[in-house]
Design a protein around this motif. Structure first.
Motif, PDB file in Angstrom:
ATOM      1  N   HIS A 390     -65.938  45.987 -17.792  1.00 20.26           N
ATOM      2  CA  HIS A 390     -67.633  45.602 -16.715  1.00 20.26           C
ATOM      3  C   HIS A 390     -66.173  46.498 -15.685  1.00 20.26           C
ATOM      4  CE1 HIS A 390     -69.589  43.970 -19.398  1.00 20.26           C
ATOM      5  NE2 HIS A 390     -70.822  44.324 -19.155  1.00 20.26           N
ATOM      6  N   LYS A 391     -65.057  45.576 -15.491  1.00 13.51           N
ATOM      7  CA  LYS A 391     -63.865  46.089 -14.303  1.00 13.51           C
ATOM      8  C   LYS A 391     -63.120  46.774 -13.958  1.00 13.51           C
ATOM      9  CE  LYS A 391     -66.202  42.512 -12.062  1.00 13.51           C
ATOM     10  NZ  LYS A 391     -67.391  42.812 -11.156  1.00 13.51           N
ATOM     11  N   GLY A 392     -62.961  47.298 -15.399  1.00  8.00           N
ATOM     12  CA  GLY A 392     -61.330  48.176 -15.422  1.00  8.00           C
ATOM     13  C   GLY A 392     -59.964  47.555 -15.161  1.00  8.00           C
ATOM     14  N   LYS A 393     -59.178  48.273 -14.693  1.00  8.88           N
ATOM     15  CA  LYS A 393     -57.932  47.255 -14.086  1.00  8.88           C
ATOM     16  C   LYS A 393     -57.137  47.593 -15.308  1.00  8.88           C
ATOM     17  CE  LYS A 393     -59.364  46.592 -10.599  1.00  8.88           C
ATOM     18  NZ  LYS A 393     -58.773  47.686  -9.206  1.00  8.88           N
ATOM     19  N   ALA A 394     -57.213  47.954 -15.826  1.00  5.97           N
ATOM     20  CA  ALA A 394     -56.157  48.583 -17.702  1.00  5.97           C
ATOM     21  C   ALA A 394     -55.316  48.853 -17.605  1.00  5.97           C
ATOM     22  CB  ALA A 394     -56.361  49.520 -18.660  1.00  5.97           C
ATOM     23  N   ALA A 395     -54.939  49.915 -15.763  1.00 11.02           N
ATOM     24  CA  ALA A 395     -52.865  50.252 -16.020  1.00 11.02           C
ATOM     25  C   ALA A 395     -52.391  49.042 -15.282  1.00 11.02           C
ATOM     26  CB  ALA A 395     -52.973  51.141 -15.345  1.00 11.02           C
ATOM     27  N   SER A 396     -53.707  47.826 -14.206  1.00 10.69           N
ATOM     28  CA  SER A 396     -53.100  46.999 -13.878  1.00 10.69           C
ATOM     29  C   SER A 396     -52.466  45.920 -14.922  1.00 10.69           C
ATOM     30  CB  SER A 396     -53.594  45.960 -12.288  1.00 10.69           C
ATOM     31  OG  SER A 396     -54.400  46.771 -11.488  1.00 10.69           O
ATOM     32  N   MET A 397     -53.610  45.340 -15.795  1.00 12.29           N
ATOM     33  CA  MET A 397     -53.168  44.529 -16.980  1.00 12.29           C
ATOM     34  C   MET A 397     -52.237  45.222 -18.058  1.00 12.29           C
ATOM     35  SD  MET A 397     -56.941  44.329 -18.127  1.00 12.29           S
ATOM     36  CE  MET A 397     -56.468  43.090 -19.647  1.00 12.29           C
ATOM     37  N   LEU A 398     -51.512  46.547 -18.092  1.00 15.14           N
ATOM     38  CA  LEU A 398     -50.108  46.814 -18.720  1.00 15.14           C
ATOM     39  C   LEU A 398     -49.284  46.713 -18.030  1.00 15.14           C
ATOM     40  CD1 LEU A 398     -51.510  50.802 -19.548  1.00 15.14           C
ATOM     41  CD2 LEU A 398     -50.994  48.464 -21.229  1.00 15.14           C
ATOM     42  N   MET A 399     -49.254  46.350 -17.103  1.00 19.36           N
ATOM     43  CA  MET A 399     -47.264  46.164 -15.849  1.00 19.36           C
ATOM     44  C   MET A 399     -47.818  44.912 -16.147  1.00 19.36           C
ATOM     45  SD  MET A 399     -49.143  48.454 -12.345  1.00 19.36           S
ATOM     46  CE  MET A 399     -47.714  47.358 -11.627  1.00 19.36           C
ATOM     47  N   ILE A 400     -49.107  43.869 -15.447  1.00 19.05           N
ATOM     48  CA  ILE A 400     -48.607  42.697 -16.206  1.00 19.05           C
ATOM     49  C   ILE A 400     -47.853  41.579 -17.581  1.00 19.05           C
ATOM     50  CG2 ILE A 400     -50.286  40.240 -15.962  1.00 19.05           C
ATOM     51  CD1 ILE A 400     -52.154  41.263 -13.817  1.00 19.05           C
ATOM     52  N   GLY A 401     -48.595  43.046 -18.178  1.00 15.81           N
ATOM     53  CA  GLY A 401     -48.537  42.397 -19.244  1.00 15.81           C
ATOM     54  C   GLY A 401     -46.678  42.602 -19.466  1.00 15.81           C
ATOM     55  N   SER A 402     -46.471  43.182 -19.340  1.00 12.21           N
ATOM     56  CA  SER A 402     -44.967  43.886 -19.027  1.00 12.21           C
ATOM     57  C   SER A 402     -43.827  42.647 -19.001  1.00 12.21           C
ATOM     58  CB  SER A 402     -44.425  45.107 -19.012  1.00 12.21           C
ATOM     59  OG  SER A 402     -45.609  46.555 -19.587  1.00 12.21           O
ATOM     60  N   ILE A 403     -44.612  42.206 -17.943  1.00 12.28           N
ATOM     61  CA  ILE A 403     -43.814  41.454 -16.992  1.00 12.28           C
ATOM     62  C   ILE A 403     -43.145  40.415 -17.357  1.00 12.28           C
ATOM     63  CG2 ILE A 403     -43.845  39.468 -14.678  1.00 12.28           C
ATOM     64  CD1 ILE A 403     -44.769  41.941 -13.067  1.00 12.28           C
ATOM     65  N   LEU A 404     -44.655  39.884 -18.229  1.00 15.85           N
ATOM     66  CA  LEU A 404     -45.005  38.483 -19.088  1.00 15.85           C
ATOM     67  C   LEU A 404     -43.726  39.492 -20.521  1.00 15.85           C
ATOM     68  CD1 LEU A 404     -48.379  37.166 -19.280  1.00 15.85           C
ATOM     69  CD2 LEU A 404     -47.265  36.319 -17.674  1.00 15.85           C
ATOM     70  N   LEU A 405     -43.608  39.748 -21.165  1.00 17.45           N
ATOM     71  CA  LEU A 405     -42.477  40.002 -21.704  1.00 17.45           C
ATOM     72  C   LEU A 405     -41.150  39.587 -21.458  1.00 17.45           C
ATOM     73  CD1 LEU A 405     -42.203  41.717 -24.998  1.00 17.45           C
ATOM     74  CD2 LEU A 405     -42.430  43.180 -23.735  1.00 17.45           C
ATOM     75  N   VAL A 406     -41.110  39.995 -20.711  1.00 17.83           N
ATOM     76  CA  VAL A 406     -39.329  40.445 -19.724  1.00 17.83           C
ATOM     77  C   VAL A 406     -39.247  39.423 -19.903  1.00 17.83           C
ATOM     78  CG1 VAL A 406     -38.401  41.510 -18.249  1.00 17.83           C
ATOM     79  CG2 VAL A 406     -39.751  42.828 -18.474  1.00 17.83           C
ATOM     80  N   LEU A 407     -39.770  38.114 -18.742  1.00 15.87           N
ATOM     81  CA  LEU A 407     -39.508  36.810 -19.299  1.00 15.87           C
ATOM     82  C   LEU A 407     -39.187  35.851 -20.262  1.00 15.87           C
ATOM     83  CD1 LEU A 407     -41.966  36.087 -15.996  1.00 15.87           C
ATOM     84  CD2 LEU A 407     -39.819  36.154 -15.817  1.00 15.87           C
ATOM     85  N   CYS A 408     -40.212  36.252 -20.534  1.00 12.39           N
ATOM     86  CA  CYS A 408     -39.720  35.304 -22.353  1.00 12.39           C
ATOM     87  C   CYS A 408     -38.805  35.492 -23.215  1.00 12.39           C
ATOM     88  CB  CYS A 408     -41.615  36.050 -22.827  1.00 12.39           C
ATOM     89  SG  CYS A 408     -43.250  34.651 -22.397  1.00 12.39           S
ATOM     90  N   HIS A 409     -38.715  36.771 -23.079  1.00 16.09           N
ATOM     91  CA  HIS A 409     -37.886  37.216 -24.214  1.00 16.09           C
ATOM     92  C   HIS A 409     -36.365  36.315 -23.461  1.00 16.09           C
ATOM     93  CE1 HIS A 409     -38.589  39.449 -27.326  1.00 16.09           C
ATOM     94  NE2 HIS A 409     -38.960  40.277 -26.854  1.00 16.09           N
ATOM     95  N   LEU A 410     -36.464  36.588 -22.019  1.00 16.48           N
ATOM     96  CA  LEU A 410     -34.981  36.048 -20.731  1.00 16.48           C
ATOM     97  C   LEU A 410     -34.778  34.929 -21.330  1.00 16.48           C
ATOM     98  CD1 LEU A 410     -35.724  38.661 -17.488  1.00 16.48           C
ATOM     99  CD2 LEU A 410     -33.535  37.970 -19.674  1.00 16.48           C
ATOM    100  N   THR A 411     -35.927  34.243 -21.610  1.00 18.89           N
ATOM    101  CA  THR A 411     -35.972  32.760 -21.561  1.00 18.89           C
ATOM    102  C   THR A 411     -35.819  32.362 -22.451  1.00 18.89           C
ATOM    103  OG1 THR A 411     -38.291  32.197 -20.077  1.00 18.89           O
ATOM    104  CG2 THR A 411     -38.057  30.831 -21.569  1.00 18.89           C
ATOM    105  N   PHE A 412     -36.329  32.691 -23.913  1.00 19.73           N
ATOM    106  CA  PHE A 412     -35.399  32.598 -24.950  1.00 19.73           C
ATOM    107  C   PHE A 412     -34.205  32.271 -25.216  1.00 19.73           C
ATOM    108  CE2 PHE A 412     -39.446  34.041 -27.159  1.00 19.73           C
ATOM    109  CZ  PHE A 412     -40.332  33.104 -27.448  1.00 19.73           C
ATOM    110  N   ALA A 413     -33.124  33.603 -24.304  1.00 19.78           N
ATOM    111  CA  ALA A 413     -31.819  34.133 -24.317  1.00 19.78           C
ATOM    112  C   ALA A 413     -31.507  33.515 -22.725  1.00 19.78           C
ATOM    113  CB  ALA A 413     -32.304  35.646 -23.723  1.00 19.78           C
TER     114      ALA A 413
END
Length: 540
Positions: A390-413
């Motif tokens: 209903h709102k779109g913003k798919a490209a923005s969501m891809l960016m947010i997901g990637s940021i969370l991914l990086v933070l999580c792996h660095l936290t594990f490391a």
């Protein structure tokens, strides 16, 4: 008599969602088998002499034929020419064949057989592939790992074929309707397969107090039989739909080689494909090592098997709690007209999750901790899917997901190892990070897959998905192998399976997330400039 507006199965919301449920259940079962050995990596080393390299090589073999024999490309052609229902049943049958081979490879019957002798003496050198450094085998690789790799290759062909078929099937049944919500819901249920695998694979391997890893794989094979049955039922639903609409996928708009050129000429397609391979390479290979990573970074005392916390019944209690969390949180999103019921379901999900996490800590097992991975994703998937619709913003969501991914792996490391002396602190950090990683895993797919139909013509969607999956499979083949090699090279020979240092392997995965973020930023800029429609809603 009032004339109904429902003319076909597709026009009925109930029938659409039943079709989706059949496809999602099939993928749920396939996801369980995909990671069936992941939570028992330590047991594979202890009982089958699979070190990290053997384990990683076998896990990477899943996508070998898809990548180097271009099976996924052929799967896309089959899908476009033969249609969803034929390809769905074919994929289920192929998965089952591969699963049976993998089960035999780790069974006691294989050991001491003539087949074991043959695999020990052969497949140590594959001309061409060895020179290129891409062989699915190596000299000294355990014979059971070699045969398991062969079975996993065949399973991988069927699983990836099923993946593109399910995506095409959802587009067929939901186009112009709740496409992103449907895809997100399918992925949410499929992701529960990961949690189910994490809980029950060790359960069956240790059932009765005697370790037998083949029982875990046998459990997965039974589920592949169920997946095939689900796809056969879907076959008849899809056939009836075509009879009602007059569609004939097998004959309309036949596939032409030139169609591949049309797909590859799209900049948007390439950016989505690159983002896909980078992101998924940091997720799926990680899943295969995640339990062992937690075993190496947490100080957990496994409960006495003579107590409730160490007994077999607690596994079922935890799984029921997990289902309560998943069902209550998912359903709450559809109760907006009844706020009291919505908040009640949300509260029930939170309470059940807290109890589940406490039980995981009391059991002292890493696999039950990582099993929370998909739960937050299940809760927010309808929200994300509905938002994209209903709102779109798919490209923005891809960016947010990637940021969370990086933070999580660095936290594990770097952060998780700091809590190794604190059982409670380390467990809390692990739970929170895993839940956030699961949320990331919901954000990206919910935005990624519904975007593909905006980039290519409808008649070649199957081929477009196949090409993206093929590119993705390069990473899914490479990175389980690379993680194994990094672990072997950064840890002294003979290091115990639960004492490995995962720091550099996790840094490598975080780097993939950073690359995915950069691609996402560029994709958003291209979308704004060329009007690809990625930021626009699916329903207009």
């Amino acid at each position: 008599m009032t004339q109904t507006s429902i003319n076909t199965l597709r026009d009925s919301a109930a029938m659409r969602w039943i079709a989706l449920l059949l496809l999602a259940l099939a993928m749920f079962c396939s996801y369980i088998f995909m990671d069936i050995l992941s939570p028992i990596k330590d047991l594979m080393q202890e009982t089958r002499a699979w070190d990290s390299l053997a384990f990683g090589t076998m896990q990477g073999a899943e996508t070998f034929l898809n990548v180097f024999v271009f099976f996924l490309i052929f799967a896309g052609i089959i899908l476009d020419k033969m249609g969803v229902r034929f390809t769905a049943v074919l994929s289920g049958a192929v998965m089952l064949v591969g699963g049976l081979i993998k089960w035999y490879a780790v069974s006691d019957s294989f050991y001491g057989s003539g087949l074991e002798t043959w695999f020990t003496n052969n497949l140590n050198y594959i001309p061409g592939f060895d020179e290129l450094g891409v062989s699915p085998f190596y000299r000294g690789m355990p014979a059971s790992a070699k045969l398991a790799a062969v079975g996993f290759m065949i399973f991988g062909c069927g699983c990836e074929m099923a993946g593109i078929t399910v995506s095409r099937g959802i587009v067929k049944w939901f186009k112009g309707r709740e496409t992103a919500l449907a895809m997100g819901s399918e992925m949410a249920l499929a992701r529960l397969g990961v949690a189910t695998c994490m809980i029950f694979s060790p359960y069956f391997a240790k059932l009765g107090g005697e370790v037998n890893v083949s029982r875990s794989v046998a459990f997965g094979v039974v589920l592949l039989c169920i997946a095939l049955m689900m796809l056969i039922v879907y076959f008849f639903m899809d056939k009836k739909l075509d009879a009602q609409t007059g569609e004939a996928e097998e004959k309309d708009d036949p596939f032409k080689i030139s169609d591949i050129g049309k797909i590859l000429s799209s900049l948007g397609f390439w950016l989505v494909a690159l983002l896909c391979v980078l992101y998924y390479s940091a997720i799926f290979p990680f899943q295969k090592y995640a339990v062992n990573m937690l075993q190496c970074n947490l100080t957990l005392t496994e409960a006495d098997p003579n107590t409730f916390w160490g007994g077999e019944s607690v596994t079922w209690v935890q799984y029921i709690l997990m289902l309560v969390v998943a069902v209550a949180s998912f359903t709450s999103n559809f109760m907006k007209k009844n706020k009291s019921l919505q908040y009640g379901l949300m509260g029930l999900a939170v309470v059940a999750l807290v109890i589940y996490c406490y039980m995981g800590y009391m059991r002292g097992t890493a696999e039950t901790i990582f099993a929370v991975f998909p739960l937050l994703a299940v809760a927010i998937t309808p929200i994300l899917g509905n938002y994209v619709d209903h709102k779109g913003k798919a490209a923005s969501m891809l960016m947010i997901g990637s940021i969370l991914l990086v933070l999580c792996h660095l936290t594990f490391a770097f952060i998780l190892p700091m809590f190794k002396d604190s059982a409670v602190g380390g467990t809390v950090v692990a739970y929170v990070t895993i839940l956030v990683l699961g949320a990331s895993f919901s954000l990206v797919p919910a935005a990624l897959w519904p975007s593909v139909p905006k980039l290519v013509d409808e008649k070649i969607i199957g081929s477009a998905y196949a090409l993206i999956f093929w590119i993705q499979n390069i990473g899914l083949w490479l990175f389980p192998l690379l993680i194994g090699k990094v672990l072997n090279s950064t840890n002294p020979e003979g290091t115990a399976a639960t004492e490995l240092d995962y720091t550099w392997a996790l840094v490598m995965l975080a780097a993939l997330g950073i690359a995915a973020l950069l691609i996402g930023i560029y994709l958003k800029a291209v979308d704004k400039k060329k009007g690809l429609g990625l930021e626009e809603p699916n329903i207009k």
